[in-house]
Design a protein around this motif. Structure first.
Motif, PDB file in Angstrom:
ATOM      1  N   ALA A 253       0.829  -1.208   0.000  1.00 42.35           N
ATOM      2  CA  ALA A 253       0.000   0.000   0.000  1.00 42.35           C
ATOM      3  C   ALA A 253       0.862   1.256   0.000  1.00 42.35           C
ATOM      4  CB  ALA A 253      -0.931  -0.016   1.207  1.00 42.35           C
ATOM      5  N   ILE A 254       1.914   1.247   0.813  1.00 42.02           N
ATOM      6  CA  ILE A 254       2.814   2.405   0.869  1.00 42.02           C
ATOM      7  C   ILE A 254       3.497   2.616  -0.477  1.00 42.02           C
ATOM      8  CG2 ILE A 254       4.972   3.253   1.879  1.00 42.02           C
ATOM      9  CD1 ILE A 254       4.064   1.746   4.481  1.00 42.02           C
ATOM     10  N   ALA A 255       4.010   1.532  -1.044  1.00 41.30           N
ATOM     11  CA  ALA A 255       4.717   1.630  -2.323  1.00 41.30           C
ATOM     12  C   ALA A 255       3.794   2.133  -3.427  1.00 41.30           C
ATOM     13  CB  ALA A 255       5.300   0.271  -2.701  1.00 41.30           C
ATOM     14  N   ALA A 256       2.566   1.618  -3.458  1.00 44.80           N
ATOM     15  CA  ALA A 256       1.607   2.073  -4.468  1.00 44.80           C
ATOM     16  C   ALA A 256       1.303   3.556  -4.291  1.00 44.80           C
ATOM     17  CB  ALA A 256       0.329   1.249  -4.381  1.00 44.80           C
ATOM     18  N   HIS A 257       1.101   3.970  -3.050  1.00 45.74           N
ATOM     19  CA  HIS A 257       0.809   5.378  -2.761  1.00 45.74           C
ATOM     20  C   HIS A 257       1.972   6.278  -3.187  1.00 45.74           C
ATOM     21  CE1 HIS A 257      -0.723   8.887  -0.646  1.00 45.74           C
ATOM     22  NE2 HIS A 257       0.450   9.013  -0.042  1.00 45.74           N
TER      23      HIS A 257
END
Length: 285
Positions: A253-257
């Motif tokens: 989720a962090i990487a996608a954001h």
């Protein structure tokens, strides 16, 4: 186009409107998280197909463990493990990448249908790798790498891990382009956990913007890695790798954001949901 204005696209691969999900199939008896589970060709192909059903956009097939301390296998054995699985998955229409440090394995995997070469050494382990990939005209993942797994932690020494990783990646990308691989076919990977202690890896995740500033799509491979266990240990025992899937999803989720091009994960469904939610939030701004 700089990836600071988008996730970037990779020549020859599908264009996703969100962070892509790369599912992992380890055709090995000794990988750190699932060694032996998919060692049989039939089981490995089925696993890859199951990952696609769960939401994987592409499947990364590897036959040599790169866990900390792992020794190398011979080329013939790696070919025996990898090529039939690549052939079986591509025959079913799966977009396949090959995870290898050997040019011969990359060459035969591409001939069997693989469309991306994911080399954790960035072409340093085998001097034939760059010419082979350049001739094949397929995308190439350039990972930050300081040496083989047997003693990589002895190389985990940094004054400024972000600046040093970025500089070393930039130098390696320049060498790869000079070797004949077009810039539009490059993906960069910070090499989380490779010659990096937990604090180094967390710092890199906190500074993905600097990695994206290199101007190429970024692959984040955090799945089940030991740094996540250290985060969750809270001073106690480090959880086993297969208990780190929820933590892996948090990184997805962090990487996608933060604009990563793709995340590489062992268990796909939760990360596939996470990147889609991240995209929906992004679209709502």
């Amino acid at each position: 186009m700089s990836t600071l204005r988008g996730r970037g696209t990779v020549g020859g691969l599908p264009e996703w409107d969100r962070c892509a999900v790369m599912g992992v199939v380890n055709v090995t008896p000794d990988s750190f998280s699932d060694g032996g589970r998919w060692f049989d060709t039939t089981a490995a192909v089925k696993r890859g197909l199951d990952l696609v059903v769960e939401g994987a956009d592409l499947v990364d097939v590897g036959g040599e463990s790169t866990r900390p301390g792992a020794g190398r296998i011979d080329e013939e054995e790696e070919l025996r493990r990898v090529v039939p699985v690549v052939r079986g998955l591509t025959a079913e229409g799966v977009t396949v990448s090959v995870d290898t440090m050997r040019a011969a394995v990359a060459e035969q995997a591409v001939a069997a249908g693989a469309v991306l070469v994911n080399d954790v050494s960035g072409g340093l382990a085998d001097p034939r790798m760059i010419p082979v990939v350049a001739a094949a005209r397929v995308p190439f993942v350039v990972m930050h790498w300081r040496g083989f797994s047997e003693n990589m932690y002895s190389r985990a020494v940094y004054d400024d891990v972000v600046a040093e990783v970025v500089a070393e990646l930039r130098a390696r990308m320049d060498a790869v382009v000079a070797g004949g691989i077009p810039p539009e076919l490059l993906v960069v990977d910070p090499g989380l956990g490779f010659a990096k202690q937990a604090e180094h890896t967390l710092t890199l995740l906190a500074h993905l913007r600097e990695l994206r500033a290199l101007g190429h799509p970024v692959l984040i491979a955090a799945s089940r890695k030991r740094f996540l266990g250290r985060v969750l240990a809270k001073g106690g025992a480090i959880p086993p790798a297969r208990e780190l899937d929820h933590a892996t999803t948090a990184v997805s989720a962090i990487a996608a954001h933060e604009g990563a091009w793709a995340v590489r994960v062992h268990e796909v469904r939760a990360s596939a949901d996470a990147v889609r939610v991240a995209r929906a939030v992004e679209a709502a701004r």
